[in-house]
Design an enzyme around this catalytic site. Sequence first.
Site, PDB file in Angstrom:
ATOM      1  N   GLU A   1       0.836  -1.195   0.000  1.00  0.00           N
ATOM      2  CA  GLU A   1       0.000   0.000   0.000  1.00  0.00           C
ATOM      3  C   GLU A   1       0.875   1.251   0.000  1.00  0.00           C
ATOM      4  O   GLU A   1       1.926   1.285   0.637  1.00  0.00           O
ATOM      5  CB  GLU A   1      -0.889   0.037   1.254  1.00  0.00           C
ATOM      6  N   CYS A  35      -5.118   3.106   3.708  1.00  0.00           N
ATOM      7  CA  CYS A  35      -4.124   4.074   3.259  1.00  0.00           C
ATOM      8  C   CYS A  35      -4.776   5.388   2.853  1.00  0.00           C
ATOM      9  O   CYS A  35      -4.140   6.439   2.870  1.00  0.00           O
ATOM     10  CB  CYS A  35      -3.314   3.504   2.096  1.00  0.00           C
TER      11      CYS A  35
END
Length: 269
Positions: A1, A35
């Site tokens: 991520e 994220c």
Amino acid sequence: ETGGKNATLLSRFADLDLAVQSVIQSAFGHAGQKCSATSLLIIPESLMRDARFKTQLVDAARSLKVGSAWDLENRVTPLIHPPGGALKQALTHLEPHESWWLEPTVDPENPRVWSPGIKAGVTPMSKGHLTEFFGPVLSVMVAQDLDEALRWANSTPYGLTAGFHSLDEDDQAMFLNRMDAGNLYVNRTTTGAIVQRQPFGGRKASCFGPGHKAGGPNYIHMFVHLEDHPQPRQSDTSPSKEAVALLPEDDDLRAELARFALACEEAMA
């Protein structure tokens, strides 16, 4: 991520009911461990003086049910690991000038389960402003105007997502033109991007590789080597006999499908 110290900015023309709903979901859904989660909220001075806004934001966060992900009523579920480092510091300590609007607490039986935290008085260039905590803690900053709010949001090393709430179209245009992030959301959450509708990728420290966004039509190009081999177009303007045999008898529909069949055959050549 990719990482992100993602900001949501509010203007004095925001629909506050919608804004609070979006911020709460963006900051504390998935325990803030997306994220794209909002971890920085930048508001104008008028909202800082608005007791109703603070009460509504804090009450909404406090009302979220916290606990096991197996209980579908819980909105804030366990962290991936017990918090450590910057996240543990953010959940348990205040920097100078900061104060808790809502102090987070840990489940005494599970160190991975934390209730939402909201800290106000976060100053420019502080840890709360620049550091990605990746957990259920929201830092609140107060800007004099939208220009200052954008400068603060853009001064973080990251550039993954950013949100903005305002009903003023000029404010919206200013945000869209000046916010340096890969995914910009107006009057909605910063989480929950939809494949093909909102291709996902970041800028600055939130970007790696060629930079193609996941979920978009160009994403596959990262995994292949493309070569240009132009093919001559068929001189015949009608599809093959095999395709013609499958066409319906209706003349109008037959002509339209014949064009599609010819295009497919040319693409496959």
